[in-house]
Scaffold this motif. Structure first.
Motif, mmCIF file in Angstrom:
data_model
loop_
_atom_site.group_PDB
_atom_site.id
_atom_site.type_symbol
_atom_site.label_atom_id
_atom_site.label_comp_id
_atom_site.label_asym_id
_atom_site.label_seq_id
_atom_site.Cartn_x
_atom_site.Cartn_y
_atom_site.Cartn_z
ATOM 1 N N THR A 186 58.049 47.843 56.374
ATOM 2 C CA THR A 186 58.353 48.422 55.071
ATOM 3 C C THR A 186 59.820 48.842 55.031
ATOM 4 O OG1 THR A 186 57.826 50.675 55.731
ATOM 5 C CG2 THR A 186 56.001 49.314 54.917
ATOM 6 N N GLU A 187 60.271 49.187 53.858
ATOM 7 C CA GLU A 187 61.669 49.620 53.738
ATOM 8 C C GLU A 187 61.899 50.935 54.457
ATOM 9 O OE1 GLU A 187 61.560 51.777 49.413
ATOM 10 O OE2 GLU A 187 61.801 49.611 49.482
ATOM 11 N N TYR A 188 60.866 51.753 54.583
ATOM 12 C CA TYR A 188 61.013 53.032 55.278
ATOM 13 C C TYR A 188 61.167 52.828 56.778
ATOM 14 C CZ TYR A 188 59.591 54.957 50.825
ATOM 15 O OH TYR A 188 59.531 55.274 49.501
ATOM 16 N N SER A 189 60.465 51.865 57.340
ATOM 17 C CA SER A 189 60.607 51.616 58.769
ATOM 18 C C SER A 189 61.976 51.016 59.081
ATOM 19 C CB SER A 189 59.483 50.709 59.274
ATOM 20 O OG SER A 189 59.525 49.454 58.643
ATOM 21 N N ILE A 190 62.520 50.225 58.181
ATOM 22 C CA ILE A 190 63.858 49.675 58.391
ATOM 23 C C ILE A 190 64.892 50.794 58.375
ATOM 24 C CG2 ILE A 190 65.648 48.192 57.385
ATOM 25 C CD1 ILE A 190 63.358 46.364 56.434
ATOM 26 N N VAL A 191 64.758 51.720 57.445
ATOM 27 C CA VAL A 191 65.673 52.875 57.383
ATOM 28 C C VAL A 191 65.532 53.720 58.641
ATOM 29 C CG1 VAL A 191 66.167 55.017 56.147
ATOM 30 C CG2 VAL A 191 65.752 52.919 54.874
ATOM 31 N N SER A 192 64.321 53.877 59.125
ATOM 32 C CA SER A 192 64.088 54.645 60.342
ATOM 33 C C SER A 192 64.750 53.984 61.551
ATOM 34 C CB SER A 192 62.588 54.793 60.571
ATOM 35 O OG SER A 192 62.328 55.479 61.760
ATOM 36 N N ILE A 193 64.631 52.682 61.664
ATOM 37 C CA ILE A 193 65.249 51.964 62.782
ATOM 38 C C ILE A 193 66.763 52.074 62.711
ATOM 39 C CG2 ILE A 193 65.645 49.652 63.725
ATOM 40 C CD1 ILE A 193 62.712 49.042 63.000
ATOM 41 N N ILE A 194 67.328 51.933 61.517
ATOM 42 C CA ILE A 194 68.785 52.040 61.365
ATOM 43 C C ILE A 194 69.266 53.442 61.727
ATOM 44 C CG2 ILE A 194 70.657 52.021 59.661
ATOM 45 C CD1 ILE A 194 69.167 49.696 58.305
ATOM 46 N N SER A 195 68.525 54.468 61.317
ATOM 47 C CA SER A 195 68.942 55.833 61.650
ATOM 48 C C SER A 195 68.819 56.095 63.147
ATOM 49 C CB SER A 195 68.136 56.850 60.854
ATOM 50 O OG SER A 195 66.787 56.814 61.235
ATOM 51 N N LEU A 196 67.781 55.562 63.779
ATOM 52 C CA LEU A 196 67.646 55.728 65.232
ATOM 53 C C LEU A 196 68.777 55.040 65.980
ATOM 54 C CD1 LEU A 196 63.803 55.373 65.741
ATOM 55 C CD2 LEU A 196 65.194 57.424 66.003
ATOM 56 N N LEU A 197 69.186 53.869 65.515
ATOM 57 C CA LEU A 197 70.332 53.196 66.128
ATOM 58 C C LEU A 197 71.616 54.009 65.937
ATOM 59 C CD1 LEU A 197 69.643 49.471 65.209
ATOM 60 C CD2 LEU A 197 69.547 50.530 67.473
ATOM 61 N N GLY A 198 71.759 54.622 64.775
ATOM 62 C CA GLY A 198 72.914 55.487 64.541
ATOM 63 C C GLY A 198 72.920 56.692 65.471
ATOM 64 N N PHE A 199 71.751 57.292 65.669
ATOM 65 C CA PHE A 199 71.656 58.424 66.599
ATOM 66 C C PHE A 199 71.991 57.992 68.019
ATOM 67 C CE2 PHE A 199 68.239 60.239 63.605
ATOM 68 C CZ PHE A 199 69.208 60.811 62.806
ATOM 69 N N LEU A 200 71.552 56.787 68.400
ATOM 70 C CA LEU A 200 71.859 56.273 69.726
ATOM 71 C C LEU A 200 73.357 56.068 69.905
ATOM 72 C CD1 LEU A 200 70.759 55.226 72.420
ATOM 73 C CD2 LEU A 200 70.608 52.975 71.372
#
Length: 56
Positions: free
Chosen positions: A2-16
């Motif tokens: 879903t679009e929410y999981s894509i946003v979650s993955i992008i934010s996790l990569l940003g945190f990393l």
């Protein structure tokens, strides 16, 4: 996905990226950083196991 999981993955990569850049700013060696990461992982695992044991 879903679009929410894509946003979650992008934010996790940003945190990393932020975490890695902070570690590089402190000039930690790879060995020291790995030991620290494993120690924090062990701490979180113990807390989760303790909460699971107390909760049941």
């Amino acid at each position: 996905m879903t679009e929410y999981s894509i946003v979650s993955i992008i934010s996790l990569l940003g945190f990393l990226v932020l975490a890695v850049s902070a570690l590089s700013a402190h000039r930690l060696s790879l060995k020291k950083g790995l030991v620290t990461a494993l120690a924090w992982g062990a701490i979180f695992a113990m807390v989760v196991l303790f909460i699971d044991a107390v909760g049941t």
